[in-house]
Write a protein that holds these residues in place. Structure first.
Motif, mmCIF file in Angstrom:
data_model
loop_
_atom_site.group_PDB
_atom_site.id
_atom_site.type_symbol
_atom_site.label_atom_id
_atom_site.label_comp_id
_atom_site.label_asym_id
_atom_site.label_seq_id
_atom_site.Cartn_x
_atom_site.Cartn_y
_atom_site.Cartn_z
ATOM 1 N N ILE A 126 -32.640 -8.744 -30.196
ATOM 2 C CA ILE A 126 -31.704 -9.106 -29.123
ATOM 3 C C ILE A 126 -32.385 -8.991 -27.766
ATOM 4 O O ILE A 126 -31.908 -9.523 -26.775
ATOM 5 C CB ILE A 126 -30.427 -8.240 -29.190
ATOM 6 C CG1 ILE A 126 -29.306 -8.910 -28.396
ATOM 7 C CG2 ILE A 126 -30.664 -6.816 -28.704
ATOM 8 C CD1 ILE A 126 -27.933 -8.488 -28.764
ATOM 9 N N SER B 143 -27.295 -15.021 -29.450
ATOM 10 C CA SER B 143 -27.589 -13.700 -28.904
ATOM 11 C C SER B 143 -28.885 -13.100 -29.440
ATOM 12 O O SER B 143 -29.562 -12.350 -28.757
ATOM 13 C CB SER B 143 -26.418 -12.761 -29.165
ATOM 14 O OG SER B 143 -26.223 -12.646 -30.547
ATOM 15 N N GLU B 144 -29.243 -13.417 -30.697
ATOM 16 C CA GLU B 144 -30.450 -12.782 -31.233
ATOM 17 C C GLU B 144 -31.440 -13.833 -31.734
ATOM 18 O O GLU B 144 -31.072 -14.959 -32.048
ATOM 19 C CB GLU B 144 -30.083 -11.822 -32.362
ATOM 20 C CG GLU B 144 -29.317 -12.477 -33.499
ATOM 21 C CD GLU B 144 -28.692 -11.446 -34.420
ATOM 22 O OE1 GLU B 144 -29.457 -10.763 -35.096
ATOM 23 O OE2 GLU B 144 -27.460 -11.359 -34.452
ATOM 24 N N ARG C 128 -34.030 -4.439 -31.621
ATOM 25 C CA ARG C 128 -33.220 -5.100 -32.645
ATOM 26 C C ARG C 128 -31.741 -4.962 -32.310
ATOM 27 O O ARG C 128 -31.321 -3.985 -31.699
ATOM 28 C CB ARG C 128 -33.506 -4.477 -34.008
ATOM 29 C CG ARG C 128 -34.891 -4.830 -34.539
ATOM 30 C CD ARG C 128 -35.022 -4.422 -36.003
ATOM 31 N NE ARG C 128 -35.243 -2.992 -36.127
ATOM 32 C CZ ARG C 128 -36.449 -2.432 -36.241
ATOM 33 N NH1 ARG C 128 -37.543 -3.185 -36.224
ATOM 34 N NH2 ARG C 128 -36.564 -1.130 -36.386
ATOM 35 N N LYS C 129 -30.990 -5.941 -32.796
ATOM 36 C CA LYS C 129 -29.546 -5.934 -32.525
ATOM 37 C C LYS C 129 -28.901 -4.683 -33.140
ATOM 38 O O LYS C 129 -29.183 -4.338 -34.274
ATOM 39 C CB LYS C 129 -28.923 -7.190 -33.128
ATOM 40 C CG LYS C 129 -27.473 -7.407 -32.759
ATOM 41 C CD LYS C 129 -27.000 -8.727 -33.329
ATOM 42 C CE LYS C 129 -25.617 -9.119 -32.905
ATOM 43 N NZ LYS C 129 -24.613 -8.148 -32.788
ATOM 44 N N GLY C 130 -28.083 -4.021 -32.351
ATOM 45 C CA GLY C 130 -27.303 -2.884 -32.848
ATOM 46 C C GLY C 130 -28.003 -1.543 -32.760
ATOM 47 O O GLY C 130 -27.399 -0.515 -33.044
ATOM 48 N N THR D 226 -25.727 -3.152 -28.821
ATOM 49 C CA THR D 226 -27.096 -2.662 -28.675
ATOM 50 C C THR D 226 -27.184 -1.833 -27.394
ATOM 51 O O THR D 226 -26.636 -2.231 -26.367
ATOM 52 C CB THR D 226 -28.072 -3.853 -28.578
ATOM 53 O OG1 THR D 226 -27.850 -4.699 -29.703
ATOM 54 C CG2 THR D 226 -29.517 -3.389 -28.546
ATOM 55 N N GLY E 236 -34.102 -11.208 -35.568
ATOM 56 C CA GLY E 236 -33.051 -10.194 -35.383
ATOM 57 C C GLY E 236 -33.226 -9.405 -34.097
ATOM 58 O O GLY E 236 -32.620 -8.343 -33.934
ATOM 59 N N ALA F 45 -30.241 -11.006 -24.987
ATOM 60 C CA ALA F 45 -28.997 -11.606 -25.497
ATOM 61 C C ALA F 45 -29.083 -13.137 -25.450
ATOM 62 O O ALA F 45 -28.104 -13.810 -25.129
ATOM 63 C CB ALA F 45 -27.803 -11.102 -24.711
ATOM 64 N N GLN G 39 -23.105 -7.477 -25.107
ATOM 65 C CA GLN G 39 -23.958 -7.521 -26.297
ATOM 66 C C GLN G 39 -25.048 -6.457 -26.194
ATOM 67 O O GLN G 39 -25.480 -5.915 -27.198
ATOM 68 C CB GLN G 39 -24.585 -8.904 -26.427
ATOM 69 C CG GLN G 39 -23.547 -9.980 -26.685
ATOM 70 C CD GLN G 39 -24.156 -11.356 -26.770
ATOM 71 O OE1 GLN G 39 -25.283 -11.522 -27.204
ATOM 72 N NE2 GLN G 39 -23.416 -12.354 -26.347
ATOM 73 N N VAL G 40 -25.484 -6.213 -24.975
ATOM 74 C CA VAL G 40 -26.468 -5.142 -24.747
ATOM 75 C C VAL G 40 -25.956 -4.279 -23.595
ATOM 76 O O VAL G 40 -25.556 -4.799 -22.557
ATOM 77 C CB VAL G 40 -27.857 -5.706 -24.364
ATOM 78 C CG1 VAL G 40 -28.875 -4.560 -24.272
ATOM 79 C CG2 VAL G 40 -28.330 -6.751 -25.357
#
Lengths: 303, 358
Positions: free
Chosen positions: A21, A14-15, A49-51, A204, A19, A85, A172-173
């Motif tokens: 995404i 995914s990333e 970035r992820k998250g 994210t 880091g 992703a 994931q996104v």
């Protein structure tokens, strides 16, 4: 057509190693042909970035919707590439759609079906477990209205159901196109709270908006898009610091206001002089607004 | 975080289920499918004469009993050309006529019988209600025939009457109503696609693992299902006799597929809902002509016989009433199959074009 299993194999984790995404490089999109062609995007670079909650801020016509349509594989870019992703947005469309959720600017579910029937239909399309629907309806506060036809919902309810649909696959996104546009303040507050809740669960969030308040309140980082180009990228605070200066604002009883640069060498002596003059009502520091940042970057107002 | 899901993503069955679910809540489906069913039933009643009674006729004068015998011989009940109403005299007859109780009054002169026997032409006066035009039309030839029969007394030849199972006018027209219901999908499909575009539900479906091809195929399956169910409903409610049921089903499927694919082609090529609806209606009308007006002479008849709907209606007529077989109808089936395949190919081309423009 690419088979799902092939696409799944081709999609990376995914990333990226950095880091990220979401990564877009040199996105160009041209509408129309030959002499009548109009460039909506001129080489857009983005990285998320992820998250994090990432916002794409810009006025109407800046290219926000074109960008989100490319990143969600609804539109192929004329040039450039994007990975979301772990999937290429052009080659791995089907697998990408298993990994993302999209909330549109207009609530687009079936009027004739109830809220629950709409979610069941989309859950079936994704292959998402039906057991998740009740919890999602609860989360968007639509349990009581779940068995009423969608066409009877208010705009705020429709937008919340759209959000529930986008979360059916535990994306994931999560992409949101103008999520609070046209909503009353209470519904907009609800949607903002839901966005934060989603981000708290590690999803994210990528949103587009022309509303500075929304970008300022919920985004960890943001890009300012203007005429198809990214003018600046960073956290709202960093952008404000980089493209504007905090001020000391002195307000007098008669309504007169004096603004002084906070870090200016002469500011202390000038404040002392104003105080000696008398009639000072308040003294406060003010950060630059995103409106001012936008104005300084583009030379025009955001709205 | 999990990227895979616990269930297998749904495909055509899910899309078809949604189409049925949404379609059953749509008034246009009931209108487009229900209208041919209702009209076919009404036309059945009208054309089989069940809804009209023979006009009432009163006869006064010398030859009244003899004429009454002739009427009785001609037939009784709803098949009789006229029903006789007893009257005392001409005055009462005219009063009943003025009140609309009878549709005709036949007054025969005092020497009617003797003049008839002498080979002269006696006067018979017919009064009828001018407001009831159909009665006048129907009475006049009937009475001429009655008088002719009365004059000859003797039939020139022996006539043996036998009933055979022929095609009544409503039975001949039934395949055209079936074609009408099959053509409903021609107008349903572009409207459905345009509506999905306008409300952006298409956009929402296309960010799931479903592609535009599957989406359109789901709509096509729904169209064929609507046509098939509608066609069977028209035949069912009319209690149609079916010679070759397999051939009827094949023809219904071909007709439904043909209309659905044509509708989808319009929907894929034309994005504006109003324009798509207008074009679909523009195609619907001449195709409907093909089923109804092929027997006309001149350009309309010739053009009608060139439409696939004419061949479909003709094929259905053969399959329903003449024990038509697959081998005897291979040309009709091949023609309809080729038209369906051509439309299918055009739909694939339009689909690719639409995908590129997205």
């Amino acid at each position: 057509m690419t088979q799902p299993s092939e696409a799944h194999d081709r999609c990376e984790g995914s990333e990226s190693s950095e880091g990220l995404i979401l990564r877009a490089r040199g996105l160009v999109h041209r509408y129309g042909r030959a002499a009548k062609a109009v460039d909506a995007l001129h080489g857009v670079d983005l990285s998320v970035r992820k998250g994090e909650i990432f916002g794409l801020l810009g006025p109407n016509g800046a290219g926000k919707t074109t960008t989100i349509r490319i990143l969600t594989a609804q539109l192929a870019p004329t040039a450039g590439e994007a990975m979301v992703a772990g999937c290429d947005v052009v080659r791995d469309r089907r697998e990408l759609h298993r990994r993302i959720g999209v909330v549109f600017d207009t609530p687009n579910l079936y009027d004739a079906l109830t809220g629950r029937q709409n979610l069941v239909f989309f859950a079936d399309l994704y292959g998402a477990p039906l057991g998740r629907i009740a919890a999602l309806l609860e989360r968007v506060r639509l349990t009581e209205a779940a068995d009423r036809p969608f066409k009877g919902y208010s705009k705020g309810m429709k937008q919340r159901l759209g959000l529930a649909r986008a979360l059916l696959v535990e994306p994931q996104v999560l992409f949101l196109d103008e999520p609070t546009s046209g909503l009353d303040p209470a519904s907009a507050h609800d949607v903002r709270a839901l966005i934060r809740e989603v981000a708290d669960r590690g999803i994210t969030v990528f949103l587009t908006t022309h509303l500075m308040e929304l970008a300022d309140q919920v985004c960890d980082r943001m890009a300012i898009l203007y005429s198809g180009s990214v003018k600046a990228l960073g956290s709202p605070r960093a952008l404000k610091m980089a493209h504007g200066a905090p001020e000391l604002v002195v307000r007098f009883e008669g309504g007169e206001v004096a603004r002084l640069p906070l870090g200016g060498a002469e500011t202390p002596s000038r404040v002392a002089a104003l105080l000696e003059r008398g009639g000072v009502q308040t003294i406060a520091t003010e950060e630059p607004t995103l409106e001012e940042v936008f104005l300084s970057l583009t030379g025009s107002a955001l709205r | 975080m999990k990227s895979s899901t616990e269930r297998r993503p749904g495909g055509l069955a899910v899309l078809l289920g949604k189409e049925v679910n949404v379609g059953l809540r749509s008034a246009s489906l009931y209108l487009l499918v229900g209208l041919p069913i209702v009209v076919s039933l009404v036309m059945r009643v009208v054309l089989s004469g069940g809804g009209t009674k023979p006009p009432k006729l009163a006869i006064t004068g010398q030859a009244e009993p003899a004429l009454e015998r002739v009427v009785t011989e001609l037939g009784r009940g709803p098949k009789a050309p006229v029903r006789l109403a007893p009257v005392r005299d001409e005055a009462q007859g005219r009063a009943l006529l003025a009140k609309g109780k009878i549709q005709g009054l036949l007054v025969l002169g005092p020497d009617f019988d003797s003049e008839l026997a002498a080979g002269r032409r006696p006067l018979a006066r017919l009064y009828f209600d001018e407001a009831g035009g159909t009665s006048a039309f129907s009475l006049h030839p009937v009475i001429r025939e009655l008088l002719r029969m009365q004059a000859r007394q003797q039939e020139p030849a022996r006539l043996e009457v036998k009933g055979i199972r022929g095609i009544s006018p409503w039975q001949a027209m039934l395949p055209a109503w079936v074609v009408m219901v099959l053509l409903a999908t021609l107008t349903l499909m572009p409207t459905s696609l345009a509506s999905e575009r306008q409300t952006k539900t298409l956009q929402a479906v296309l960010v799931t693992p479903i592609g535009l091809g599957e989406f359109v195929t789901g709509k096509a399956l729904y169209g064929v299902l609507v046509g098939l169910v509608g066609g069977i409903a028209v035949l069912g409610v009319n209690l149609a006799r079916v010679g070759n049921i397999a051939l009827v089903i094949v023809l219904l499927c071909l007709g439904a597929a043909l209309a659905t694919l044509l509708g989808l082609l319009v929907g894929l090529l034309v994005e504006s809902p109003q324009a798509a609806s207008g074009i679909a209606t523009g195609l619907y009308v001449p195709l409907l002509w093909g089923a109804f007006f092929a027997d006309l002479s001149g350009v309309v008849g010739a053009l009608s016989r060139m439409t696939p709907s004419f061949h479909l209606a003709h094929g259905l007529r053969q399959a329903l009433y003449s024990q038509g077989s697959f081998s005897s109808m291979w040309l009709t089936l091949a023609g309809l199959g080729a038209a369906t395949a051509l439309l299918g190919l055009l739909c694939v081309w339009a689909l690719r074009r639409a995908e590129q423009r997205m």
